[in-house]
Scaffold this motif. Sequence first.
Motif, mmCIF file in Angstrom:
data_model
loop_
_atom_site.group_PDB
_atom_site.id
_atom_site.type_symbol
_atom_site.label_atom_id
_atom_site.label_comp_id
_atom_site.label_asym_id
_atom_site.label_seq_id
_atom_site.Cartn_x
_atom_site.Cartn_y
_atom_site.Cartn_z
ATOM 1 N N GLY A 65 0.811 -1.218 0.000
ATOM 2 C CA GLY A 65 0.000 0.000 0.000
ATOM 3 C C GLY A 65 0.844 1.267 0.000
ATOM 4 N N GLU A 66 1.936 1.251 0.755
ATOM 5 C CA GLU A 66 2.828 2.417 0.777
ATOM 6 C C GLU A 66 3.516 2.598 -0.571
ATOM 7 O OE1 GLU A 66 4.145 2.541 5.470
ATOM 8 O OE2 GLU A 66 4.999 0.986 4.169
ATOM 9 N N TRP A 67 3.898 1.484 -1.208
ATOM 10 C CA TRP A 67 4.508 1.583 -2.539
ATOM 11 C C TRP A 67 3.517 2.107 -3.568
ATOM 12 C CZ3 TRP A 67 9.277 2.141 -3.518
ATOM 13 C CH2 TRP A 67 10.272 1.496 -2.782
ATOM 14 N N VAL A 68 2.265 1.646 -3.482
ATOM 15 C CA VAL A 68 1.238 2.125 -4.417
ATOM 16 C C VAL A 68 1.008 3.619 -4.211
ATOM 17 C CG1 VAL A 68 -1.225 1.992 -4.995
ATOM 18 C CG2 VAL A 68 0.107 -0.097 -4.764
ATOM 19 N N HIS A 69 0.998 4.062 -2.955
ATOM 20 C CA HIS A 69 0.828 5.491 -2.672
ATOM 21 C C HIS A 69 1.958 6.295 -3.320
ATOM 22 C CE1 HIS A 69 -0.347 9.089 -0.542
ATOM 23 N NE2 HIS A 69 0.887 9.206 -0.085
ATOM 24 N N ILE A 73 1.680 9.105 -6.438
ATOM 25 C CA ILE A 73 2.267 10.448 -6.355
ATOM 26 C C ILE A 73 3.182 10.692 -7.548
ATOM 27 C CG2 ILE A 73 3.908 11.882 -5.065
ATOM 28 C CD1 ILE A 73 2.682 10.698 -2.492
ATOM 29 N N ALA A 74 4.064 9.744 -7.839
ATOM 30 C CA ALA A 74 4.989 9.901 -8.968
ATOM 31 C C ALA A 74 4.226 10.033 -10.279
ATOM 32 C CB ALA A 74 5.953 8.717 -9.016
ATOM 33 N N LYS A 75 3.142 9.267 -10.413
ATOM 34 C CA LYS A 75 2.336 9.351 -11.641
ATOM 35 C C LYS A 75 1.683 10.725 -11.775
ATOM 36 C CE LYS A 75 -1.394 6.831 -12.625
ATOM 37 N NZ LYS A 75 -2.264 5.666 -12.696
ATOM 38 N N PHE A 87 5.278 0.861 -8.505
ATOM 39 C CA PHE A 87 4.244 -0.147 -8.751
ATOM 40 C C PHE A 87 4.863 -1.550 -8.755
ATOM 41 C CE2 PHE A 87 1.232 2.983 -10.971
ATOM 42 C CZ PHE A 87 0.295 2.938 -9.943
ATOM 43 N N ARG A 88 6.023 -1.686 -9.390
ATOM 44 C CA ARG A 88 6.700 -2.988 -9.424
ATOM 45 C C ARG A 88 7.114 -3.427 -8.018
ATOM 46 N NH1 ARG A 88 7.538 -5.659 -13.541
ATOM 47 N NH2 ARG A 88 7.305 -4.901 -15.636
ATOM 48 N N SER A 89 7.578 -2.481 -7.212
ATOM 49 C CA SER A 89 7.944 -2.803 -5.826
ATOM 50 C C SER A 89 6.726 -3.261 -5.039
ATOM 51 C CB SER A 89 8.589 -1.592 -5.147
ATOM 52 O OG SER A 89 9.802 -1.261 -5.772
ATOM 53 N N ALA A 90 5.589 -2.613 -5.253
ATOM 54 C CA ALA A 90 4.352 -3.012 -4.573
ATOM 55 C C ALA A 90 3.957 -4.427 -4.967
ATOM 56 C CB ALA A 90 3.225 -2.039 -4.901
ATOM 57 N N GLY A 94 3.979 -8.201 -2.340
ATOM 58 C CA GLY A 94 2.905 -9.176 -2.156
ATOM 59 C C GLY A 94 1.863 -9.034 -3.243
ATOM 60 N N THR A 95 0.856 -9.880 -3.191
ATOM 61 C CA THR A 95 -0.223 -9.807 -4.173
ATOM 62 C C THR A 95 -0.922 -8.467 -4.033
ATOM 63 O OG1 THR A 95 -0.519 -12.184 -4.029
ATOM 64 C CG2 THR A 95 -2.332 -10.916 -4.972
ATOM 65 N N CYS A 96 -0.855 -7.671 -5.084
ATOM 66 C CA CYS A 96 -1.398 -6.315 -5.013
ATOM 67 C C CYS A 96 -2.094 -5.962 -6.322
ATOM 68 C CB CYS A 96 -0.276 -5.325 -4.710
ATOM 69 S SG CYS A 96 -0.854 -3.647 -4.478
ATOM 70 N N PRO A 97 -3.408 -6.170 -6.377
ATOM 71 C CA PRO A 97 -4.130 -5.839 -7.611
ATOM 72 C C PRO A 97 -3.995 -4.377 -8.013
ATOM 73 C CG PRO A 97 -5.551 -7.058 -6.092
ATOM 74 C CD PRO A 97 -4.282 -6.759 -5.371
ATOM 75 N N ARG A 98 -3.917 -3.465 -7.041
ATOM 76 C CA ARG A 98 -3.787 -2.038 -7.387
ATOM 77 C C ARG A 98 -2.473 -1.769 -8.118
ATOM 78 N NH1 ARG A 98 -4.408 1.672 -2.486
ATOM 79 N NH2 ARG A 98 -4.103 3.244 -4.091
ATOM 80 N N ALA A 99 -1.415 -2.463 -7.740
ATOM 81 C CA ALA A 99 -0.130 -2.283 -8.419
ATOM 82 C C ALA A 99 -0.210 -2.776 -9.855
ATOM 83 C CB ALA A 99 0.976 -3.013 -7.658
ATOM 84 N N TRP A 100 -0.789 -3.973 -10.043
ATOM 85 C CA TRP A 100 -0.901 -4.508 -11.397
ATOM 86 C C TRP A 100 -1.846 -3.673 -12.253
ATOM 87 C CZ3 TRP A 100 2.935 -7.018 -12.976
ATOM 88 C CH2 TRP A 100 3.644 -7.875 -12.130
ATOM 89 N N ALA A 101 -2.911 -3.164 -11.646
ATOM 90 C CA ALA A 101 -3.831 -2.296 -12.398
ATOM 91 C C ALA A 101 -3.129 -1.007 -12.807
ATOM 92 C CB ALA A 101 -5.073 -1.991 -11.563
#
Length: 189
Positions: A65-69, A73-75, A87-90, A94-101
Motif C-alpha cells: 500500500g505504501e509503494w502504491v501510494h 504520487i509519482a504518476k 508499482f513494481r515494488s508493490a 505481495g499480491t497487489c491488484p492495485r499495483a498490477w492495475a
Amino acid sequence: GEVGEGKLSDMKKRVCRPWLDSVFHALYEDLKAYFAWLSEEEKWAREDLDDVSDDELDERMLTSGEWVHRAEIAKRLQNLSDAERAFRSAAFVGTCPRAWAGLLKMYAGEGCQKEALLAAHELLDCFDAYKTTPPRPAPAEVRDAIFRLVSMHGLQKVRDAQDTIGVPHPIINELFHHAVRCQVLGFSA
C-alpha cells in the motif's frame, strides 16, 4: 484602533478562487512527499548495508500500500519511471491488484503490448484466486487496456504478442472475441 485592525486584515492570505488554492495545496503535499521519498532513498543508497541491523532493515520495508501510494504520487507528478518502479515494488512485496492495475494502465497507455498483457495476466490472477468456472467477466481495467491495445496496434498484432508471452489467458481470449463482436477500432487489422 482601526489602523491596527486594518493591518491585521491585510496580512491574511488572499485567495483568488478556493478550488485553485486546493489544487496548489495538493501539489505542494505531493511534492513534499515525493522529495521526502527521494531523499530517503538517497540516504539509504549511501549507507553500508553491513552496518544496518536486520531489525532496522525490517523497519525500512514498505508495505504494498505504501509503494502504491508512492507510485500514484509519482504518476501525478508525471515521473513515470519512478511510478513504474514503485508499482513494481508493490507487486514484489505481495499480491497487489492495485499495483498490477496501475502498471496495466501505464503500459496500455504507452502502447507497450507485451508488458500490458503480462500485467493483465497478473491482475487477472489476483482476481481469480478462487478459480471460478466459467470465468468471470474481465475487470474494466483489463477490458479497457486490451481494447486500447487493439485500437493502437490491431487485433492480430496484440494476439501475436499474447502468443509470445506463453499460456493464453481465457479471459483475455474472450476479450479478443468481444473486440471482434463489438467491432472495436482496430479489430480488423
